[in-house]
Design a protein around this motif. Structure first.
Motif: not given
Length: 302
Positions: A192-209
């Motif tokens: 889940t710690l690594a997943v938080r980074r992935s979710i932040n990645f989607t914010k960085t590239v301006n993409t929806k979850i």
């Protein structure tokens, strides 16, 4: 590999990879126009991402694709995990070949008519490594998107390698109007710690979850009908709640999953009445609801 329809460099140590940043502008623009032309016939483009390896991302991608197809959707899947392509085996189509005609590259037909493209179809041997730098991967993703005859699709599933490196950036940049990301985790603190980074990645590239899938959530003991939480309990669920991201489903452990994957038999197709397959059908319904009603999460993460 002169018969390689993609005309990609054969897997071998890359001494002087072609740098796409130095490519002539007309070629790059032409490739982008081809992608635009192909992708305009695809309603929804969904990328499957995980923060780390070993969480069953390709298993989730493959079985979600089958569940969407079982729900009546036309589906394609691109395997861009170049260093560990496993989607063809999980879909039971490993060993088949890509063909080409005047319309482009024809994908392999998988279960429920799913259209499948993977570098695995182009490797000469099982032990052939794919030793590519980022620019070659970027070029390959361009060709998977622009040269393949995808036709009319409801959903294109993009199975990505672990992490947020070259492939994830290329997909975010190249796929026009990408619908969003589905994040795969297991219920452990490390995951889940690594997943938080992935979710932040989607914010960085301006993409929806679109949401989170918690894989390997629990094991149901057949003799006791009791749930055992091997990796932890509900950590993926709690993380999704904290971040305001939909939890799409919790897929249980099942020894038959590993058995089916090893044999190259589609688990969802073989064990349609299993708890895991039923969970994938529920996940597919939630994805359809989220995507087709535009209920996607736009996070403001700290």
């Amino acid at each position: 590999m002169s018969s390689n329809p993609f005309r990609l460099q054969s897997p071998q140590p890359a001494k002087q990879p072609r740098d796409l940043r130095k490519a002539p502008a007309p070629q790059v623009q032409g490739a982008d126009l081809k992608i635009q032309s192909r992708m305009k016939n695809v309603k929804y483009k969904v990328a499957i991402l995980s923060g780390k390896g070993g969480v069953g991302k390709s298993f989730v991608s493959s079985n979600l694709a089958m569940a969407l197809a079982a729900a009546g959707k036309s589906v394609g899947i691109i395997d861009v995990d170049f260093h560990g392509p496993s989607v063809p085996k999980m879909l039971g189509v490993r060993g088949q070949m890509l063909t080409a005609d005047d319309n482009g590259i024809n994908p392999v037909n998988g279960p429920f008519g799913i259209k499948v493209v993977s570098i695995d179809f182009l490797l000469p041997r099982d032990d052939t490594p794919v030793i590519w730098r980022g620019s070659i991967k970027h070029s390959a993703i361009r060709q998977f998107l622009g040269d393949v005859n995808w036709g009319q699709l409801d959903y294109l599933i993009i199975d990505m390698p672990p992490g947020t490196g070259d492939e994830a950036l290329s997909v975010a940049q190249l796929v026009p109007n990408i619908t969003g990301f589905i994040i795969v985790t297991i219920p452990s603190e490390v995951s889940t710690l690594a997943v938080r980074r992935s979710i932040n990645f989607t914010k960085t590239v301006n993409t929806k979850i679109i949401g989170v899938v918690e894989n390997m959530s629990y094991f149901v003991c057949p003799s006791e009908s009791k749930n055992y939480y091997i990796f932890g309990q509900d950590k993926g669920k709690k993380m999704a709640e904290e971040l305001g991201v939909p939890l799409l489903g919790q897929v249980p452990l099942d020894p038959r999953i590993a058995e089916s994957n090893d044999l190259g038999e589609p688990f969802f197709l073989k064990y349609l009445d299993s708890p895991a397959s039923k969970e994938f059908l529920k996940i597919a319904d939630k994805v359809i609801e989220q995507v087709e009603n535009q209920k996607l999460s736009d996070l403001n993460l700290k």
